[in-house]
Motif scaffolding. Sequence first.
Motif, mmCIF file in Angstrom:
data_model
loop_
_atom_site.group_PDB
_atom_site.id
_atom_site.type_symbol
_atom_site.label_atom_id
_atom_site.label_comp_id
_atom_site.label_asym_id
_atom_site.label_seq_id
_atom_site.Cartn_x
_atom_site.Cartn_y
_atom_site.Cartn_z
ATOM 1 N N LEU A 117 4.151 -1.663 -1.645
ATOM 2 C CA LEU A 117 4.625 -2.921 -2.453
ATOM 3 C C LEU A 117 5.824 -3.108 -2.955
ATOM 4 N N ARG A 153 1.864 7.848 -2.059
ATOM 5 C CA ARG A 153 1.505 6.331 -2.365
ATOM 6 C C ARG A 153 0.686 6.127 -1.501
ATOM 7 N N TRP A 178 0.343 -8.758 10.620
ATOM 8 C CA TRP A 178 0.816 -7.705 11.509
ATOM 9 C C TRP A 178 -0.120 -7.788 12.897
ATOM 10 N N GLU A 189 -5.332 -3.585 9.072
ATOM 11 C CA GLU A 189 -4.693 -4.286 10.223
ATOM 12 C C GLU A 189 -4.318 -3.052 11.455
ATOM 13 N N GLY A 245 -2.306 -3.943 5.200
ATOM 14 C CA GLY A 245 -1.807 -3.578 6.463
ATOM 15 C C GLY A 245 -2.435 -2.421 7.189
ATOM 16 N N SER A 266 1.440 -2.129 3.173
ATOM 17 C CA SER A 266 2.829 -2.000 3.263
ATOM 18 C C SER A 266 3.203 -1.627 1.671
ATOM 19 N N SER A 316 -2.578 2.147 2.487
ATOM 20 C CA SER A 316 -2.681 1.243 1.645
ATOM 21 C C SER A 316 -1.902 0.290 2.134
#
Length: 350
Positions: free
Chosen positions: A157, A114, A233, A204, A201, A155, A153
Amino acid sequence: MVISILMKVQSNWNYSKPRELPVYFSAFTSLGHLFRSSRMTLWALRQQLLRSSSSCAAWGRLLQRQSSGWVYSNIHGYDQQEVREKLQAFPGGSIDLLKQDSGVAVLTINRPTRMNALSGSMMVELEEHVSQLENWTEGKGLIVQGAAGTFCSGSDLSAVRAISNPQDGMKMCMFMQNALTRLLRLPLMSAALVEGRALGGGAEFTTACDFRLMASGSVIQFVHKHMGLVPGWGGAARLVHIVGSQNALKLLGGALKVDPALGLQIGLADGVLEDPRAEEGAGTPLQQAERWLSSYVKGPAAVIQAVKKVVLSGRELPLSEALRAEKDVFGTVWGGPANLQALASKSKHK
Ligand SMILES: CC[C@@H](C(=O)O)C(=O)SCCNC(=O)CCNC(=O)[C@H](O)C(C)(C)COP(=O)(O)OP(=O)(O)OC[C@H]1O[C@@H](n2cnc3c(N)ncnc32)[C@H](O)[C@@H]1OP(=O)(O)O
């Protein structure tokens, strides 16, 4: 007698009023004699006192906030355990922590199928590892990387879709703000090793490290605007600190792709790693990151941690509190083994 002298030093250690300085120095002179006989024992005792003293003010308060999650707690209607349980309902992947004898730990975001998107259970693992690192007394550095050549990549989805109601979104946001704020506040020199992509995220996450090292071909992109969002975040607040508000506005407003060249130009990247396929002997990105960090983690853990703490206090606290925190941290290294050794060797800094 030793204890009483130490108490005298300690009680004055926490004040900066000039009229109290003579007392401080007289106690220190007496200590000087004793130091010759048993320096290390005294130093250890003083450390004990400094640690146990309730007046070891500002840094202690920062640490207290840190260990309780600080940004949000039950006084904000936030229940960490409840959120943890909710997040566990979205499993997949792992966050792996390797604490090395060198004092540099490696935290790996591991869910390559993922693109290392963070599942709920990975968020919980992240927070648990941060707790472990907060208690790592021998630690000096931390490298955060993604598995299989890409950073993260953002959170997951599918989890985002499942919790797209405002209440759950806020809870996840508070959980991640707590975890990443505590990560940034670790008394370790931390670097995000960015290969491939750091999106949403993931972008972040990179800002929760002290440094960002970008591999060739890597991209940091705050894609939030494309998702109809803003960072949640803590990434926006940290980004402003790192690149200034003008650049932050451009990066978030335009969802700009930051490559290594742009990263260096605006100060988001602190170093660019060589492509191991193009440069013979460059080493893997992780080896290069460890080499890059090595000059900042060279020396005893107590001194490295003290460096991080004074910078952190300067960044996070109002000046008067930062000064008191600096004094407290200074007190933990002054007369310590590394200090005494340096004094004994009459080192010159040519
Ligand atoms: C508050 C929201 C914000 C935050 O929490 O702060 C977020 O982070 S929201 C998430 C933001 N991220 C994204 O929107 C990334 C979306 N993904 C992509 O743009 C692309 O997948 C990619 C990351 C650019 C990679 O593209 P590519 O190299 O072409 O690979 P694939 O697209 O085939 O990806 C492989 C595989 O991975 C799945 N994937 C990727 N990212 C996520 C994700 N964030 N969540 C869940 N799954 C993700 C992707 O769907 C593919 O799966 P399969 O289709 O099953 O193969």
